[in-house]
Design a protein around this motif. Structure first.
Motif, mmCIF file in Angstrom:
data_model
loop_
_atom_site.group_PDB
_atom_site.id
_atom_site.type_symbol
_atom_site.label_atom_id
_atom_site.label_comp_id
_atom_site.label_asym_id
_atom_site.label_seq_id
_atom_site.Cartn_x
_atom_site.Cartn_y
_atom_site.Cartn_z
ATOM 1 N N LEU A 88 -18.155 -0.662 -9.472
ATOM 2 C CA LEU A 88 -16.927 -0.469 -10.230
ATOM 3 C C LEU A 88 -16.935 0.882 -10.937
ATOM 4 N N LYS A 89 -18.090 1.274 -11.453
ATOM 5 C CA LYS A 89 -18.187 2.537 -12.168
ATOM 6 C C LYS A 89 -18.028 3.734 -11.244
ATOM 7 N N ASP A 90 -18.669 3.673 -10.068
ATOM 8 C CA ASP A 90 -18.572 4.824 -9.153
ATOM 9 C C ASP A 90 -17.324 4.764 -8.265
ATOM 10 N N ARG A 91 -16.521 3.708 -8.440
ATOM 11 C CA ARG A 91 -15.221 3.552 -7.765
ATOM 12 C C ARG A 91 -15.351 3.431 -6.251
ATOM 13 N N SER A 92 -16.534 3.029 -5.780
ATOM 14 C CA SER A 92 -16.707 2.843 -4.341
ATOM 15 C C SER A 92 -16.125 1.515 -3.874
ATOM 16 N N LEU A 93 -15.926 0.571 -4.796
ATOM 17 C CA LEU A 93 -15.244 -0.684 -4.487
ATOM 18 C C LEU A 93 -13.743 -0.448 -4.643
ATOM 19 N N HIS A 94 -12.981 -0.698 -3.593
ATOM 20 C CA HIS A 94 -11.547 -0.407 -3.604
ATOM 21 C C HIS A 94 -10.738 -1.657 -3.944
ATOM 22 N N LYS A 95 -9.851 -1.508 -4.929
ATOM 23 C CA LYS A 95 -9.018 -2.614 -5.415
ATOM 24 C C LYS A 95 -7.560 -2.350 -5.030
ATOM 25 N N TYR A 96 -6.987 -3.260 -4.252
ATOM 26 C CA TYR A 96 -5.612 -3.126 -3.788
ATOM 27 C C TYR A 96 -4.713 -4.182 -4.441
ATOM 28 N N TYR A 97 -3.519 -3.765 -4.793
ATOM 29 C CA TYR A 97 -2.538 -4.649 -5.429
ATOM 30 C C TYR A 97 -1.272 -4.698 -4.570
ATOM 31 N N LYS A 98 -0.539 -5.797 -4.688
ATOM 32 C CA LYS A 98 0.817 -5.875 -4.140
ATOM 33 C C LYS A 98 1.788 -6.024 -5.300
ATOM 34 N N THR A 99 2.917 -5.354 -5.168
ATOM 35 C CA THR A 99 3.934 -5.437 -6.200
ATOM 36 C C THR A 99 5.294 -5.132 -5.586
ATOM 37 N N ILE A 100 6.355 -5.431 -6.325
ATOM 38 C CA ILE A 100 7.731 -5.099 -5.932
ATOM 39 C C ILE A 100 8.345 -4.298 -7.066
ATOM 40 N N VAL A 101 8.942 -3.169 -6.711
ATOM 41 C CA VAL A 101 9.507 -2.281 -7.724
ATOM 42 C C VAL A 101 11.007 -2.109 -7.525
ATOM 43 N N VAL A 102 11.653 -1.661 -8.573
ATOM 44 C CA VAL A 102 13.093 -1.406 -8.554
ATOM 45 C C VAL A 102 13.368 -0.126 -7.769
ATOM 46 N N GLY A 103 14.398 -0.164 -6.913
ATOM 47 C CA GLY A 103 14.807 1.028 -6.174
ATOM 48 C C GLY A 103 14.147 1.151 -4.815
ATOM 49 N N ARG A 104 14.546 2.167 -4.092
ATOM 50 C CA ARG A 104 14.038 2.400 -2.739
ATOM 51 C C ARG A 104 13.065 3.582 -2.749
ATOM 52 N N ILE A 105 11.837 3.317 -2.332
ATOM 53 C CA ILE A 105 10.845 4.372 -2.150
ATOM 54 C C ILE A 105 10.644 4.545 -0.654
#
Length: 349
Positions: free
Chosen positions: A182-199
């Motif tokens: 976690l400290k060296d950021r070699s473990l990758h954390k992915y999230y799912k979300t829904i946002v306002v507007g079109r990207i």
């Protein structure tokens, strides 16, 4: 006389360091005196305190019961089962059998529901930390006595109303290795979300985050403001990447409000980072009362019962790991989306 059996969680520690943690209510000078007088022995022999402990070693302590429990840390009290573990058992009973995504002898991956703290913010709080110990006690994975030398705990944090994968340590080796990746950021954390507007395009965002402790709200800056006017140490560098997954819409004030579903990769892990970073681009997470759009959130609340930010930590990708946890190398773990997230997906995408 009482005996303390050394397990893997204490193996490798120096005897004096172990005793200092176990008997936290007395001085090291007293403990060294007890070693010299052979009131504390290691495997039946006199010890100096410099010895390295091994799994299976036995520490014999020739104290009266009153002295032993007076000097021992709070997790080694004589009424351990009746009192000191009651908080953990109550937490387990309160939250029930949560969704465990993966478990081995060293770590546990949990799909945390919305509305539960990862760790306590105040003494009266009940969090996943307490639930974890209650679960391990109920399943007889650990005993109350084990808590005197090592306490399982949550390794990473999620906001109370963010759901998804939490990493929990069950052993000292698990805690150390998870802290490392976690400290060296070699473990990758992915999230799912829904946002306002079109990207339309994937993006990589960077900047500086400032947290107002009074309001528990963060503000983002492209660069640190005038260093003569602020304490630059209060501004944390952050990085966030996102990938566009799909586009959708829902009816709002007589029109179609566009939405975008994203996969977000968290490069740094600061308070409210994803929420504030996306909001700063003009695309706040739906349901986010702190960084979002009130009118849109009200409409979503009425239609879907959405009361909080729709943000789910859904995937962990482990790096190459050396040593005892090498079996986790390159492993990928995913947590199911909450039903409310699925309902919004089905309706709007």
């Amino acid at each position: 006389m009482k005996e303390i059996k050394i397990d893997n969680n204490s193996s490798g520690k120096r005897l004096d360091k172990f005793l200092g943690g176990y008997f936290s209510e007395c001085s090291m000078g007293f403990l060294f005196k007890m070693l010299r007088k052979k009131n504390i022995t290691l495997n039946g022999k006199k010890a100096t305190g410099k010895e390295l402990l091994n799994n299976g070693d036995t520490i014999s302590v020739f104290f009266s019961d009153d002295t032993f429990y007076k000097f021992a840390n709070k997790h080694v009290s004589s009424d351990e089962t009746a009192n000191n573990t009651s908080e953990y058992i109550k937490a387990y009973e309160r939250f029930g059998k949560l969704d465990i995504v993966y478990e081995d002898e060293n770590i546990l991956l949990l799909n945390k529901p919305v509305g539960i703290l990862s760790q306590k913010a105040e003494v009266k709080d009940v969090s996943i930390n307490e639930w974890l110990i209650g679960y391990l006690l109920k399943e007889e994975v650990i005993s109350p006595e084990n808590l005197g030398t090592f306490r399982p705990s949550v390794c990473n944090r999620l906001d109370r109303n963010t759901s998804g994968l939490l990493i929990c340590s069950k052993s000292l080796v698990g805690a150390r290795k998870m802290a490392e990746v976690l400290k060296d950021r070699s473990l990758h954390k992915y999230y799912k979300t829904i946002v306002v507007g079109r990207i339309s395009e994937d993006s990589h965002l960077s900047g500086y985050l400032y947290k107002d402790k009074k309001t528990n709200k963060v503000t983002l800056f492209d660069k640190i403001p005038d260093k003569n006017a602020v304490n630059s140490a209060d501004y944390s560098p952050i990085e966030t990447s996102f990938k566009v997954l799909s586009h959708g819409a829902f009816s709002y004030d007589g029109k179609q409000q566009e939405l975008t579903e994203l996969e977000v990769l968290l490069h740094t892990g600061k308070t409210h980072q994803i929420r504030a970073h996306l909001s700063s681009t003009g695309h706040p997470i739906i349901g986010d009362g702190k960084y979002g759009k009130e009118a849109i959130n009200n409409s979503l609340r009425n239609k879907f019962g959405l009361k909080f930010q729709l943000l789910h930590s859904y995937k962990l990708v482990f790096p190459k790991i050396e040593g005892e946890l090498s079996y986790l190398s390159d492993k990928v773990f995913e947590a199911n989306l909450p039903e409310q997230f699925n309902n919004i997906e089905r309706s709007c995408f």
